[in-house]
Motif scaffolding. Structure first.
Motif, PDB file in Angstrom:
ATOM      1  N   UNK A 116       0.815  -1.212   0.000  1.00  0.00           N
ATOM      2  CA  UNK A 116       0.000   0.000   0.000  1.00  0.00           C
ATOM      3  C   UNK A 116       0.846   1.257   0.000  1.00  0.00           C
ATOM      4  N   UNK A 117       0.274   2.291  -0.559  1.00  0.00           N
ATOM      5  CA  UNK A 117       1.002   3.546  -0.744  1.00  0.00           C
ATOM      6  C   UNK A 117       0.810   4.536   0.386  1.00  0.00           C
ATOM      7  N   UNK A 118      -0.129   4.241   1.285  1.00  0.00           N
ATOM      8  CA  UNK A 118      -0.439   5.219   2.327  1.00  0.00           C
ATOM      9  C   UNK A 118      -0.205   4.636   3.710  1.00  0.00           C
ATOM     10  N   UNK A 119       0.824   3.819   3.833  1.00  0.00           N
ATOM     11  CA  UNK A 119       1.128   3.175   5.119  1.00  0.00           C
ATOM     12  C   UNK A 119       1.262   4.190   6.236  1.00  0.00           C
ATOM     13  N   UNK A 120       1.833   5.332   5.956  1.00  0.00           N
ATOM     14  CA  UNK A 120       2.084   6.327   7.001  1.00  0.00           C
ATOM     15  C   UNK A 120       0.794   6.814   7.653  1.00  0.00           C
ATOM     16  N   UNK A 121      -0.326   6.645   6.992  1.00  0.00           N
ATOM     17  CA  UNK A 121      -1.601   7.111   7.555  1.00  0.00           C
ATOM     18  C   UNK A 121      -2.305   6.039   8.378  1.00  0.00           C
ATOM     19  N   UNK A 122      -1.819   4.802   8.319  1.00  0.00           N
ATOM     20  CA  UNK A 122      -2.505   3.709   9.006  1.00  0.00           C
ATOM     21  C   UNK A 122      -2.208   3.718  10.492  1.00  0.00           C
ATOM     22  N   UNK A 123      -3.178   3.309  11.282  1.00  0.00           N
ATOM     23  CA  UNK A 123      -2.895   2.869  12.638  1.00  0.00           C
ATOM     24  C   UNK A 123      -2.444   1.409  12.543  1.00  0.00           C
ATOM     25  N   UNK A 124      -1.318   1.096  13.161  1.00  0.00           N
ATOM     26  CA  UNK A 124      -0.792  -0.268  13.138  1.00  0.00           C
ATOM     27  C   UNK A 124      -0.797  -0.839  14.542  1.00  0.00           C
ATOM     28  N   UNK A 125      -1.238  -2.066  14.649  1.00  0.00           N
ATOM     29  CA  UNK A 125      -1.296  -2.706  15.952  1.00  0.00           C
ATOM     30  C   UNK A 125      -0.629  -4.076  15.955  1.00  0.00           C
ATOM     31  N   UNK A 126      -0.216  -4.473  17.119  1.00  0.00           N
ATOM     32  CA  UNK A 126       0.236  -5.846  17.355  1.00  0.00           C
ATOM     33  C   UNK A 126      -0.718  -6.492  18.353  1.00  0.00           C
ATOM     34  N   UNK A 127      -1.146  -7.693  18.036  1.00  0.00           N
ATOM     35  CA  UNK A 127      -2.000  -8.484  18.897  1.00  0.00           C
ATOM     36  C   UNK A 127      -1.325  -9.840  19.093  1.00  0.00           C
ATOM     37  N   UNK A 128      -1.800 -10.595  20.081  1.00  0.00           N
ATOM     38  CA  UNK A 128      -1.265 -11.940  20.280  1.00  0.00           C
ATOM     39  C   UNK A 128      -2.388 -12.871  20.745  1.00  0.00           C
ATOM     40  N   UNK A 129      -2.179 -14.139  20.461  1.00  0.00           N
ATOM     41  CA  UNK A 129      -3.154 -15.142  20.876  1.00  0.00           C
ATOM     42  C   UNK A 129      -2.428 -16.371  21.382  1.00  0.00           C
ATOM     43  N   UNK A 130      -2.638 -16.668  22.644  1.00  0.00           N
ATOM     44  CA  UNK A 130      -2.062 -17.858  23.260  1.00  0.00           C
ATOM     45  C   UNK A 130      -3.043 -19.009  23.121  1.00  0.00           C
ATOM     46  N   UNK A 131      -2.565 -20.240  23.196  1.00  0.00           N
ATOM     47  CA  UNK A 131      -3.468 -21.391  23.059  1.00  0.00           C
ATOM     48  C   UNK A 131      -4.602 -21.342  24.082  1.00  0.00           C
ATOM     49  N   UNK A 132      -5.812 -21.510  23.599  1.00  0.00           N
ATOM     50  CA  UNK A 132      -6.973 -21.532  24.464  1.00  0.00           C
ATOM     51  C   UNK A 132      -7.425 -20.170  24.961  1.00  0.00           C
ATOM     52  N   UNK A 133      -6.797 -19.117  24.472  1.00  0.00           N
ATOM     53  CA  UNK A 133      -7.169 -17.775  24.921  1.00  0.00           C
ATOM     54  C   UNK A 133      -7.608 -16.921  23.738  1.00  0.00           C
ATOM     55  N   UNK A 134      -8.295 -15.841  24.048  1.00  0.00           N
ATOM     56  CA  UNK A 134      -8.725 -14.916  23.014  1.00  0.00           C
ATOM     57  C   UNK A 134      -7.539 -14.055  22.561  1.00  0.00           C
ATOM     58  N   UNK A 135      -7.678 -13.542  21.337  1.00  0.00           N
ATOM     59  CA  UNK A 135      -6.658 -12.634  20.826  1.00  0.00           C
ATOM     60  C   UNK A 135      -6.698 -11.349  21.649  1.00  0.00           C
ATOM     61  N   UNK A 136      -5.527 -10.872  22.058  1.00  0.00           N
ATOM     62  CA  UNK A 136      -5.483  -9.675  22.877  1.00  0.00           C
ATOM     63  C   UNK A 136      -4.556  -8.622  22.272  1.00  0.00           C
ATOM     64  N   UNK A 137      -4.919  -7.386  22.533  1.00  0.00           N
ATOM     65  CA  UNK A 137      -4.123  -6.247  22.107  1.00  0.00           C
ATOM     66  C   UNK A 137      -2.784  -6.242  22.837  1.00  0.00           C
ATOM     67  N   UNK A 138      -1.721  -5.877  22.135  1.00  0.00           N
ATOM     68  CA  UNK A 138      -0.402  -5.762  22.740  1.00  0.00           C
ATOM     69  C   UNK A 138       0.120  -4.324  22.648  1.00  0.00           C
TER      70      UNK A 138
END
Length: 123
Positions: free
Chosen positions: A26-48
């Motif tokens: 994409x050409x407009x990466x600088x405008x994006x909000x970027x996030x990292x999330x994680x998911x452990x076995x048996x757990x919901x995906x969580x914001x990092x």
């Protein structure tokens, strides 16, 4: 359409470090909000961590002081530097892009997701 490709996962002992990378199309990466999330076995995906299109960052409490999110807009890449890793950090880590740049840490706010990269921390 935005494609996200992650790299940098692996296995380390507790106290070790890893740096995850996520390259976006994409050409407009600088405008994006970027996030990292994680998911452990048996757990919901969580914001990092989140990086807004400005200079704002935010973290889940459990990683504050240990993880650092950063971005290089010239390379369309967001990073997650993880230091002093703990066994409870073991999870699949996903980067995500919010092209509407709402700056939110909730799962539903993100439009595109990477394939995930495994991080395993042994005690």
């Amino acid at each position: 359409q935005v494609q996200l490709v992650e790299s940098g996962g692996g296995s380390v002992q507790a106290g070790g470090s890893l740096r995850l990378s996520c390259r976006a199309s994409g050409r407009t990466f600088s405008t994006y909000t970027m996030g990292w999330f994680r998911q452990a076995p048996g757990k919901e995906r969580e914001f990092v961590a989140i990086s807004t299109s400005g200079t704002s960052t935010s973290y889940i409490n459990s990683v504050k002081g240990r993880f650092t999110i950063s971005r290089d807009n010239a390379k369309n890449t967001v990073y997650l530097q993880m230091n002093n890793l703990k066994p409870e950090d073991t999870a699949v880590y996903y980067c995500a892009a919010d092209i509407r740049a709402r700056g939110l840490s909730i799962y539903a706010a993100y439009d595109y997701w990477g394939q995930g990269t495994q991080v395993t921390v042994s005690s």
